[in-house]
Design a protein around this motif. Structure first.
Motif, mmCIF file in Angstrom:
data_model
loop_
_atom_site.group_PDB
_atom_site.id
_atom_site.type_symbol
_atom_site.label_atom_id
_atom_site.label_comp_id
_atom_site.label_asym_id
_atom_site.label_seq_id
_atom_site.Cartn_x
_atom_site.Cartn_y
_atom_site.Cartn_z
ATOM 1 N N TRP A 34 12.448 8.500 6.020
ATOM 2 C CA TRP A 34 12.551 9.916 5.870
ATOM 3 C C TRP A 34 12.734 10.629 4.760
ATOM 4 O O TRP A 34 12.044 12.374 4.431
ATOM 5 N N LEU A 35 13.696 9.792 3.834
ATOM 6 C CA LEU A 35 13.770 11.220 2.391
ATOM 7 C C LEU A 35 12.544 11.052 1.348
ATOM 8 O O LEU A 35 12.350 11.672 1.431
ATOM 9 N N ALA A 36 11.565 10.478 1.664
ATOM 10 C CA ALA A 36 9.937 10.373 0.751
ATOM 11 C C ALA A 36 9.290 11.441 1.617
ATOM 12 O O ALA A 36 8.180 12.319 0.727
ATOM 13 N N VAL A 37 9.478 11.645 2.524
ATOM 14 C CA VAL A 37 8.765 13.291 3.739
ATOM 15 C C VAL A 37 9.253 13.889 2.903
ATOM 16 O O VAL A 37 8.572 15.218 2.354
ATOM 17 N N ILE A 38 10.020 14.001 2.847
ATOM 18 C CA ILE A 38 10.985 15.351 2.522
ATOM 19 C C ILE A 38 11.121 15.775 1.569
ATOM 20 O O ILE A 38 10.096 16.189 0.581
ATOM 21 N N PRO A 68 0.958 -1.341 -0.143
ATOM 22 C CA PRO A 68 -0.129 0.038 -0.141
ATOM 23 C C PRO A 68 0.774 1.391 -0.041
ATOM 24 O O PRO A 68 0.334 2.415 -0.824
ATOM 25 N N VAL A 69 1.868 1.054 0.529
ATOM 26 C CA VAL A 69 3.232 3.027 0.272
ATOM 27 C C VAL A 69 3.242 2.579 -0.992
ATOM 28 O O VAL A 69 3.571 4.091 -0.656
ATOM 29 N N LEU A 70 3.837 1.739 -1.631
ATOM 30 C CA LEU A 70 4.325 2.076 -2.806
ATOM 31 C C LEU A 70 3.601 3.028 -3.855
ATOM 32 O O LEU A 70 3.572 4.652 -4.787
ATOM 33 N N PRO A 71 2.215 2.609 -4.010
ATOM 34 C CA PRO A 71 1.372 3.724 -4.620
ATOM 35 C C PRO A 71 0.770 4.300 -4.658
ATOM 36 O O PRO A 71 0.739 5.680 -5.172
ATOM 37 N N SER A 72 0.422 4.491 -3.136
ATOM 38 C CA SER A 72 -0.295 5.799 -2.411
ATOM 39 C C SER A 72 0.894 6.783 -2.276
ATOM 40 O O SER A 72 0.677 7.380 -1.572
ATOM 41 N N VAL A 73 2.406 6.696 -1.474
ATOM 42 C CA VAL A 73 3.016 7.566 -1.560
ATOM 43 C C VAL A 73 4.545 8.034 -2.547
ATOM 44 O O VAL A 73 4.352 8.933 -2.866
ATOM 45 N N PHE A 74 4.558 7.225 -3.313
ATOM 46 C CA PHE A 74 5.890 6.522 -3.919
ATOM 47 C C PHE A 74 5.504 6.892 -5.377
ATOM 48 O O PHE A 74 5.744 8.428 -6.457
ATOM 49 N N LEU A 75 4.147 6.228 -5.886
ATOM 50 C CA LEU A 75 4.241 6.257 -7.538
ATOM 51 C C LEU A 75 3.337 7.526 -7.398
ATOM 52 O O LEU A 75 3.048 8.107 -8.691
ATOM 53 N N LEU A 76 2.510 7.695 -6.289
ATOM 54 C CA LEU A 76 1.562 9.437 -6.458
ATOM 55 C C LEU A 76 2.104 10.268 -6.742
ATOM 56 O O LEU A 76 1.664 11.340 -7.623
ATOM 57 N N GLY A 77 2.745 9.979 -6.099
ATOM 58 C CA GLY A 77 3.565 11.254 -5.980
ATOM 59 C C GLY A 77 4.402 11.645 -7.301
ATOM 60 O O GLY A 77 4.581 12.892 -7.524
ATOM 61 N N ILE A 78 5.413 10.807 -8.092
ATOM 62 C CA ILE A 78 6.551 11.069 -9.344
ATOM 63 C C ILE A 78 5.134 11.457 -9.839
ATOM 64 O O ILE A 78 5.616 12.176 -10.616
ATOM 65 N N LEU A 79 3.144 10.318 -10.193
ATOM 66 C CA LEU A 79 2.224 10.969 -10.936
ATOM 67 C C LEU A 79 2.220 12.531 -10.686
ATOM 68 O O LEU A 79 1.925 12.830 -12.138
ATOM 69 N N ALA A 98 -0.574 10.661 3.432
ATOM 70 C CA ALA A 98 -0.580 9.194 3.215
ATOM 71 C C ALA A 98 1.397 9.322 3.976
ATOM 72 O O ALA A 98 1.385 7.911 5.076
ATOM 73 N N ALA A 99 2.591 9.550 3.736
ATOM 74 C CA ALA A 99 3.471 9.073 4.368
ATOM 75 C C ALA A 99 3.590 10.260 4.925
ATOM 76 O O ALA A 99 4.293 9.388 5.933
ATOM 77 N N LEU A 100 2.755 10.880 5.581
ATOM 78 C CA LEU A 100 3.009 11.391 7.501
ATOM 79 C C LEU A 100 2.379 10.050 8.504
ATOM 80 O O LEU A 100 3.371 9.575 9.154
#
Length: 317
Positions: free
Chosen positions: A121-125, A52-63, A102-104
């Motif tokens: 932590w890098l994802a949040v920053i 759940p973390v991959l699509p909701s945090v990383f992939l959504l941010g890149i999109l 979602a990251a927080l």
């Protein structure tokens, strides 16, 4: 695609997306395990355990970053293009805020002995930078500054008066120019004739022997008579042309670069009373392509042209 239309805020969005992509491969969870049977206990966002973390945090941010940059690449052509009532950059802002939310929340909780690694932590920053640059890209003046400015090159410097500098060809006082003797030439000897003229002491032909002081062609008396005749002919031609109706001459206009002291709106070129199609910001050089009374037709970095009604205080390049 016009790269010159990108701003510093767009560069921050792109940089945050790259940092977010790198963070997805770094350890997201770390397990506090000691002993010879522990092995490698780090897990990154691409592990199925953290699905759940991959699509909701990383992939959504890149999109979100991709949507914002696509909107900027298209320029004014996509200013009114909407999907479900929102432009692409507006969707990108919403997605970046959702990914940060979602990251927080993903930083909270967890089992005993399991902590968050550098990837979390890098994802949040990265998402804080992404959401801030996306939301404030059109509000903060520093983020609206273009990455590439089109300031014109400085004109060549000339001495006062526009004359050649000492030592350049044609400068008075140089040997061999304007009546000054050249190397090896007798100073008391008259200079050689130039352009087929007769030798003389001060640039005028001298009377020939046997003419008893009669003027010859090229003397000042003949030059004055020719100038008077030419002036009379010019006056007669001007009087003849004045008697005929002449169309009003078109004003000469040469395009020039300029900058504005404060943000100003750019109206449509064909409808100056219409809604603004762009904004001119300080610190950027724009090209004036046409003069309309006191207004100017300005061209943006992406090639869009519009009317600038308020030209007070502009700085010419």
């Amino acid at each position: 695609m016009n790269l010159r239309a990108l701003t510093k805020g767009d560069a921050a969005v792109a940089g945050a997306a790259v940092l977010l992509f790198i963070a997805s491969f770094l350890p997201y969870w770390t397990v506090d395990c000691k002993g010879k049977y522990c092995g490698d206990t780090s897990t990154n966002a691409w592990d199925s355990v953290l699905f759940p973390v991959l699509p909701s945090v990383f992939l959504l941010g890149i999109l979100a970053a991709a949507l914002i940059l696509v909107q900027r690449f298209q320029g004014q052509a996509a200013a009114n293009r909407q999907i479900l009532g929102l432009r692409l950059d507006q969707w990108g802002i919403a997605f970046s805020v959702a990914a940060l939310w979602a990251a927080l929340w993903s930083l909270g909780g967890g089992l005993e002995g399991i902590g968050h690694g550098i990837g979390a932590w890098l994802a949040v920053i990265a998402l804080i930078v992404l959401a801030g640059a996306a939301a404030g890209g059109q509000l903060v003046p520093a983020l609206k500054t273009p990455l590439v400015t089109d300031r014109p090159a400085a004109p060549a410097a000339f001495p006062a008066g526009g004359y050649p500098a000492p030592g350049q060809p044609g400068q008075p006082g140089q040997p061999g120019h304007y009546g000054y003797p050249g190397p090896g030439q007798d100073p008391n000897q008259a200079p050689a004739p130039a352009f087929g003229g007769q030798p003389s002491g001060y640039g005028y032909p001298t009377p020939q022997a046997g003419q008893h002081g009669q003027p010859v062609p090229g003397q000042p008396q003949d030059v004055a008579a020719q100038q008077a005749a030419a002036a009379q002919a010019a006056e007669a031609e001007a009087a003849r042309q004045a008697a005929q109706p002449q169309p009003a001459p078109a004003a000469d206009f040469a395009p020039f670069w300029f900058a504005v002291p404060a943000p100003r709106q750019l109206a449509p070129k064909d409808n100056p009373a219409g809604a603004p199609i762009g904004e001119l910001v300080p610190g950027t050089w724009y090209l004036a392509v046409e003069q309309r009374g006191t207004a100017l037709v300005a061209q943006l970095q992406d090639g869009t042209q519009g009317v600038l009604a308020d030209t007070s205080g502009i700085q010419r390049g």
